[in-house]
Design an enzyme around this catalytic site. Structure first.
Site, mmCIF file in Angstrom:
data_model
loop_
_atom_site.group_PDB
_atom_site.id
_atom_site.type_symbol
_atom_site.label_atom_id
_atom_site.label_comp_id
_atom_site.label_asym_id
_atom_site.label_seq_id
_atom_site.Cartn_x
_atom_site.Cartn_y
_atom_site.Cartn_z
ATOM 1 N N GLU A 35 -1.276 29.868 -10.144
ATOM 2 C CA GLU A 35 -1.478 31.137 -9.437
ATOM 3 C C GLU A 35 -2.878 31.698 -9.694
ATOM 4 O OE1 GLU A 35 0.096 32.545 -7.116
ATOM 5 O OE2 GLU A 35 1.827 31.223 -7.145
ATOM 6 N N TYR A 118 0.504 41.000 -8.365
ATOM 7 C CA TYR A 118 0.866 39.800 -7.613
ATOM 8 C C TYR A 118 1.245 38.642 -8.552
ATOM 9 C CZ TYR A 118 0.518 35.377 -5.332
ATOM 10 O OH TYR A 118 0.810 34.107 -4.931
ATOM 11 N N ASP A 136 0.372 39.564 -2.130
ATOM 12 C CA ASP A 136 -1.085 39.449 -2.099
ATOM 13 C C ASP A 136 -1.556 39.721 -0.670
ATOM 14 O OD1 ASP A 136 -0.322 37.228 -0.709
ATOM 15 O OD2 ASP A 136 -1.528 35.808 -1.856
#
Ligand code: SF4
Length: 360
Positions: A35, A118, A136
């Site tokens: 991520e 996020y 996001d």
């Protein structure tokens, strides 16, 4: 948002999910690494970095203990280096405060360096199966289109509205890890950031207000973006025989701690470049202009001119911050930013790629 929307999206994901190296794991460290890498970076570029990073630093303890130059070398060319510095800070926090185990709740995750709303949502949902949307810019875009939201999507109130609309679709059986990943795939393959989106191929087209009302070119409204500052720079490639000069950038600020070729702000002509080489303590034997290059950061553009200068040291009085090394040693040991790729490549230095790839 219609609960059927979620069902259709998940059904589409079931047959269309991308096969990515970080999929199919619930290891929170792996989810976290992927991520963070995916922030502002294309999936295709991330794949190679991700595998190399996980091989070199397979767990939180290894990341916490990694020497800085090695860490930056693993990230070299990926950009936004504060991401990996923050990851290491967070890894050390986890070692010190959480016994080496990643916390599972979004609120706890957000206490870690570099983990925002996020990323916390993505880790909590994908690795720990929690009921957390991961919102996001991509999810904002898709959701704003589906819901027909014409307001500026970056406003906190709009984000809140979208979060609540998403949570309201949950009948208690939604797998939020899958749903968040389904959003990621839909936004990258169908509901594209470049307009127009591919509505005719969209699995949730029937629930989409923007498509129904012909507003896909107006939504999302991102508001007025601040302009990017332009910085003119002159890069000096100082050659002492086969060796080139590099120096370490300051420990704070843009590209902190990475290495670079000596440079000054502003554009110098050839005479000015020679004077700069002299100021650094060298005699210029030969000067050659190199092609101009540009690098675009988020808030800044470097417009670069460059000169290759063959030099001879003038006694011991040269700039002590400089390191002289041959291109192979630079490629091996010193992390350079992708911003300098245009010049590094002229000397055979590949940024962000290791020799291992040549051997395979
Ligand atoms: Fe996006 Fe079009 Fe699908 Fe709406 S119908 S979600 S605008 S791709």
């Amino acid at each position: 948002m219609d609960p059927q929307f979620v069902k259709s999206l998940l059904a589409w994901y079931g047959v269309s999910a991308r096969d990515l190296p970080w999929r199919g794991t619930d290891d929170p460290y792996a989810v976290w690494v992927s991520e963070i890498m995916l922030q502002q970076t294309r999936v295709e570029a991330v794949k190679e970095y991700y595998e190399r990073f996980m091989e070199a630093l397979p767990d939180i303890a290894a990341l916490a203990a990694c020497p800085e130059d090695e860490l930056l070398k693993l990230w070299e060319g990926l950009g936004y280096y504060s991401r990996v510095r923050n990851m290491q800070k967070a890894a050390r926090q986890i070692m010190d405060d959480y016994g080496g185990k990643m916390p599972s709740g979004a609120a706890e995750l957000r206490k870690l360096a570099g983990i925002g709303e996020y990323t916390a949502g993505a880790i909590a949902s994908i690795a720990f199966g929690q009921r957390e949307p991961a919102i996001d810019g991509n999810v904002l875009r898709v959701s704003a289109r589906v819901l027909g939201i014409r307001e500026v999507v970056t406003k906190p109130a709009v984000k809140k509205q979208i979060r609540e609309a998403l949570l309201a679709t949950d009948d208690g059986r939604v797998d939020w890890g899958r749903l968040n990943q389904a959003f990621m795939d839909l936004s990258s393959a169908v509901c594209l950031v470049v307009r127009p989106p591919l509505c005719e191929a969209c699995p949730v087209a029937e629930y989409c207000v923007a498509r129904r009302e012909g507003l896909t070119d107006q939504i999302p409204d991102r508001g007025v973006k601040a302009g990017r500052r332009v910085e003119e720079r002159t890069v000096l490639i100082l050659l002492d025989g086969d060796r080139m000069a590099i120096r370490r950038r300051p420990a704070k600020g843009l590209l902190a701690g990475l290495y670079e070729f000596p440079a000054v702000t502003g554009w110098l002509d050839a005479d000015g470049a020679v004077r700069e080489a002299e100021r650094l303590g060298f005699m210029a034997l030969h000067v050659r202009p190199l092609p101009a290059a540009r690098h675009i950061f988020t808030h800044l553009t470097w417009e670069m001119q460059a000169y290759e200068i063959k030099i001879a040291p003038r006694g011991e009085e040269y700039e002590k911050q400089l390191i002289f090394a041959d291109p192979a040693a630079i490629e091996d040991r010193y992390p350079l930013p992708g911003a300098l790729e245009a010049y590094a490549s002229l000397y055979g230095i590949r940024i962000g790629r290791r020799k291992k790839e040549e051997e395979t």
